[in-house]
Design an enzyme around this catalytic site. Structure first.
Site, PDB file in Angstrom:
ATOM      1  N   TRP A   1       0.877  -1.194   0.000  1.00  0.00           N
ATOM      2  CA  TRP A   1       0.000   0.000   0.000  1.00  0.00           C
ATOM      3  C   TRP A   1       0.900   1.226   0.000  1.00  0.00           C
ATOM      4  O   TRP A   1       1.507   1.562   0.999  1.00  0.00           O
ATOM      5  CB  TRP A   1      -0.871  -0.053   1.236  1.00  0.00           C
ATOM      6  N   ASP A   2       0.952   1.883  -1.137  1.00  0.00           N
ATOM      7  CA  ASP A   2       1.886   3.001  -1.335  1.00  0.00           C
ATOM      8  C   ASP A   2       1.183   4.338  -1.115  1.00  0.00           C
ATOM      9  O   ASP A   2      -0.048   4.425  -1.138  1.00  0.00           O
ATOM     10  CB  ASP A   2       2.429   2.900  -2.773  1.00  0.00           C
TER      11      ASP A   2
ATOM     12  N   ASN B   1       2.455   8.257  -2.376  1.00  0.00           N
ATOM     13  CA  ASN B   1       3.655   8.875  -2.956  1.00  0.00           C
ATOM     14  C   ASN B   1       3.692  10.395  -2.975  1.00  0.00           C
ATOM     15  O   ASN B   1       4.289  10.974  -3.884  1.00  0.00           O
ATOM     16  CB  ASN B   1       3.833   8.354  -4.386  1.00  0.00           C
TER      17      ASN B   1
ATOM     18  N   CYS C   1       3.872   1.585   2.703  1.00  0.00           N
ATOM     19  CA  CYS C   1       4.948   2.216   1.939  1.00  0.00           C
ATOM     20  C   CYS C   1       4.508   3.649   1.684  1.00  0.00           C
ATOM     21  O   CYS C   1       3.312   3.920   1.548  1.00  0.00           O
ATOM     22  CB  CYS C   1       5.107   1.450   0.621  1.00  0.00           C
TER      23      CYS C   1
ATOM     24  N   ASP D   1      13.231   3.875  -0.524  1.00  0.00           N
ATOM     25  CA  ASP D   1      13.430   3.651  -1.960  1.00  0.00           C
ATOM     26  C   ASP D   1      14.911   3.499  -2.286  1.00  0.00           C
ATOM     27  O   ASP D   1      15.251   3.186  -3.430  1.00  0.00           O
ATOM     28  CB  ASP D   1      12.849   4.820  -2.763  1.00  0.00           C
TER      29      ASP D   1
HETATM   30  C1  DGJ Z   1       7.321   4.301  -4.470  1.00  0.00           C
HETATM   31  C2  DGJ Z   1       7.700   3.022  -3.798  1.00  0.00           C
HETATM   32  O1  DGJ Z   1       8.486   3.277  -2.694  1.00  0.00           O
HETATM   33  C3  DGJ Z   1       8.417   2.148  -4.821  1.00  0.00           C
HETATM   34  O2  DGJ Z   1       8.871   0.991  -4.201  1.00  0.00           O
HETATM   35  C4  DGJ Z   1       7.470   1.845  -5.935  1.00  0.00           C
HETATM   36  O3  DGJ Z   1       6.396   1.079  -5.462  1.00  0.00           O
HETATM   37  C5  DGJ Z   1       6.972   3.128  -6.546  1.00  0.00           C
HETATM   38  N1  DGJ Z   1       6.449   4.030  -5.563  1.00  0.00           N
HETATM   39  C6  DGJ Z   1       5.926   2.850  -7.579  1.00  0.00           C
HETATM   40  O4  DGJ Z   1       5.354   3.995  -8.062  1.00  0.00           O
END
Ligand code: DGJ
Length: 764
Positions: A507-508, A510, A556, A578
């Site tokens: 589950w990201d 960002n 994540c 990352d």
């Molecule tokens: C950020 C994550 O930390 C990465 O491992 C990967 O899943 C990317 N996002 C994918 O967009």
């Protein structure tokens, strides 16, 4: 001094080291004692004492927090007061009784204390005056949950005892309950507060801390975990000075930059010995953790939701619960503190079927393919992974429509059948047929412009109408403070996962949160949006993890931007960073281990040159670092040379053989990569029979000196068989036997062996 002379406490054989009043009277020992005459609370177990009392004014005065003390009917000697001119006095004429100078448990604003308070609120008449005084208390076995929030728990009532103290200010119409849970076997105290509007209201909360602790001096160094994207949780230490020193997040998540943690250690405290207090917040959003040293060297530690951008309205009868903060005391150095957090968070914060299970070895396709994949490519990678012994295939970002790069696609969650013709189900079944489990990446808190979600529900995006919201990674944040959004996503994700054999979810999340305005909240509710967002997030996690209890969740946030205790309650592991470079990971994993158990740290072997910084490290070193985590691979395994394949197969086999020890053993940091050219750590089985040591040399040195590492946690009376391991974790060099005492006192000799000078940089 002769034995038995005053000042020497002698323990008679067969007696417990500490006698409480109750024990003296022959009743059952209680870890939380109240002495009615002195109105003193003593929260204690074999290793920690936390003492405070109800003062003559009805306020709660903090007396002591630290190593366990024998219980006594009172500890009044520890109540420090001195007449100070120019102070605000609570009782006229008594200039020794000033809230300005009294160490308190949950200080407020405006009633005489001049420091930054734990609680700040505005009452209906505009006043900010709050004068909370003791009403009553209860002591109950076990630990109650906190509605809607993650928290540590007790499985049996005998594991913990909870004290609840009720304070009230009738004029303000505010009642506060302070919760203190002491764990029976651990030097750990969990705290939170519940604030209620008991008057006409409304009461507006502008600051509601989870924990406040006034320590009697300031002879400490503050340890914090700082960083940025791809270099999270580096260990930073600074001496306390007068004034405020703080770490915080205003990014909507707990952040790459600071972790919701701080420790105060004595200057002579190191990894193995010395005194330290740890403070950790079980929360995933904006936080503040600060130490405020006053001119009399009293240190006030406060921790909780950051007051900036926070305003919560309490109407009559409503209550607000702060998140939980967990304080740990150690007189066994930083390792002692960390091991308490590891044990508590691994076994009594993480939950679900995966809590105690060893984690599958995975391969993740992100660094192997990024967005450029189709089913055939994935299945080739999967077949290679299976041949090397890997157990779980994780399909990362890019499997849904309009997602050939990071500019589009988030929000609709429809499978891109050009990439996966049989959908997720068809792809998962092919993996299962190969003998691999299937894992899936999602990022359900985000939306891209141009998706159906974006077009149909513009009001579901956090933004202020009339003002353009700011993108980050080309995406926008969904309004999780709105229950309709959370509900919609639950149904969408449930439908997506239902019937698909998914074993794992990553589950990201960002981006940081900007434009935190909710179209659903109205003017008075905007100060609640960021906290309600986190409550919505927790609700969605709770519903999904309850609906799919067999799925292993990994949290994540662009790597480790939400590596916090709150997330661990729902997802027992988290993608640590990352940055997959082995040398950078030494620092990141070392720092992360200050609070978080090894089993929680996602750690992968990636390709070289490394994608974040082009460094080349050996396959052996990459695995040797990643072994101390939730282990996996994140590279195109089909590109490995035959020798590489052989090494990976051996690494996987080695890891499977030792994963219980690696993930659940007692973890010791031995040598810091922040201070040395070498790093070392180890993990020891609960029966102290087996241990694994990771020893890493960063840069080679010409004609270097000799080196030994002193090990820890072994049984000094045992003989251990020492097997040096080389490439692919295969034994190299002659095994030998050594005493536990020898290994811990004289050290493990590491000179030569795998660190011969011709092996180049970054070896282990
Ligand atoms: C950020 C994550 O930390 C990465 O491992 C990967 O899943 C990317 N996002 C994918 O967009």
């Amino acid at each position: 001094m002769k034995a038995g002379a005053p000042g020497v406490f002698r323990q008679a054989p067969g007696f417990p080291a500490f006698l409480t009043d109750q024990q003296e009277k022959g009743s059952t020992p209680m870890p939380i004692v109240f002495h009615p005459q002195s109105r003193t609370f003593h929260l204690h177990n074999a290793s920690i004492s936390y003492i405070f009392k109800v003062l003559p004014s009805g306020h709660l005065g903090q007396l002591y927090c630290g190593k366990a003390l024998r219980d006594r009917p009172d500890f009044d000697r520890l109540f420090e007061t001195a007449p100070r001119s120019m102070s605000v006095c609570y009782f006229d004429g008594d200039d020794a009784y000033s809230l300005e100078h009294i160490k308190q448990e949950y200080p407020t604003c405006g009633a005489g204390d001049m420091h930054l308070p734990a609680l700040d609120a505005q009452m209906p008449d505009g006043s900010r005056l709050l004068d909370l005084r003791y009403q009553k208390h209860t002591v109950t076995p076990g630990k109650p949950p906190i509605e809607g929030l993650p928290a540590t728990y007790a499985e049996q009532d005998s594991e913990a005892t909870t004290l609840t103290v009720t304070l009230a200010d009738p004029l303000a119409g505010v009642t506060v309950k302070l919760f203190y849970t002491l764990f029976e076997q651990l030097p750990a105290l969990a705290r939170h507060a519940e604030i209620a509007c008991t008057g006409q209201g409304p009461v507006q909360l502008d600051r509601a801390m989870s924990l406040c602790l006034d320590l009697p001096d300031s002879g400490y160094e503050m340890v914090e975990l700082t960083g940025a994207w791809a270099r999270e949780r580096h260990v930073t230490t600074r001496p306390l000075a007068e004034g405020v020193q703080a770490v915080y997040s205003l990014r909507g998540h707990s952040s790459h930059h600071f972790n919701p943690f701080l420790a105060l250690k004595r200057p002579d405290c190191g990894e193995m010995a010395g005194e330290v207090y740890g403070f950790s917040l079980v929360y995933s959003g904006n936080f503040l953790a600060q130490a405020d040293v006053d001119p009399y060297h009293v240190t006030r530690v406060t921790m909780g939701i950051h007051p900036q951008n926070f305003r919560w309205t309490l109407r009559p009868g409503e209550t607000f619960s702060t998140p939980e903060a967990v304080m740990v005391y150690s007189d066994r150095g930083l390792n002692g503190m960390s091991q308490t957090y590891h044990q508590l968070y691994r076994t009594r914060l993480a939950r679900g079927v995966w809590r105690d299970k060893v984690r599958p070895v995975l391969v993740n396709n992100w660094e192997a393919t990024y967005f450029a994949f189709n089913e055939e490519k994935l299945l080739t990678l999967a077949a290679q992974a299976k041949a090397l012994g890997i157990e779980l295939f994780v399909l990362d970002d890019g499997w849904f429509t309009h997602r050939s790069n990071d500019h589009g696609g988030l929000g609709d969650w429809e499978v891109d059948t050009a990439k996966l013709p049989g959908g997720l189900k068809g792809f998962a079944e092919k993996l299962n047929a190969m003998g691999l489990q299937f894992g899936l990446w999602i990022e359900p808190e985000m939306v891209n412009a141009g998706t159906r979600m974006w077009d149909e529900h513009p009001d579901w995006v956090l933004h202020q109408p009339g003002r353009r919201p700011q993108p980050s990674r080309h995406q926008y944040v969904l309004d999780y403070s709105n229950p309709d959004v959370v509900d919609f996503l639950y149904r969408r994700l449930e439908a997506l996962l239902d019937g698909v054999p998914v074993s794992y979810i990553k589950w990201d999340m960002n981006r940081s949160i900007s434009d935190a305005f909710s179209c659903a909240a109205g003017p008075a509710g905007q100060g609640e949006v960021l906290h309600r967002y986190i409550l919505g997030l927790y609700r969605l996690y709770d519903r999904l993890t309850s609906r799919f209890p067999q799925i292993l969740f990994e949290s994540c946030a662009s790597g480790g931007a939400r590596f916090d205790p709150g997330m661990l309650y729902y997802a027992p592991q988290c993608w640590t960073s990352d940055d997959t470079d082995a040398v950078e990971r030494l620092k990141i994993q070392y720092g992360t281990s200050f609070v978080y158990p090894v089993s929680s740290m996602g750690a992968h072997v990636a390709a070289v040159p490394n994608h974040q910084l082009d460094r080349v490290t050996s396959l052996t070193t990459r695995a040797n670092v990643a072994f101390f985590g939730a282990f996996g691979y994140e590279l195109d395994l089909t590109q490995l040379s035959p020798r590489g394949q052989e090494l990976v197969a051996r690494q996987v086999e080695f890891f499977k053989q030792h994963r219980r020890l690696l993930q659940f053993g007692a973890f010791w940091r031995l040598q810091s990569p922040f201070a040395h050219n070498e790093a070392a750590w180890m993990t020891v089985s609960p029966d102290r029979e087996t241990a694994l040591v990771g020893d890493y040399l960063i840069l080679q040195q010409v004609n270097a000196g000799y080196r030994r590492i002193r090990l820890a946690g072994l049984d000094p009376s045992r003989l251990y068989r020492v097997t040096p391991l080389g490439s692919g974790a295969a034994p190299c060099g002659q095994p030998y036997t050594a005493g536990g005492d020898e290994l811990m006192q004289a050290g493990l000799v590491t000179t030569g062996g795998s660190q011969a000078q011709h092996e180049g940089d970054f070896v282990s």
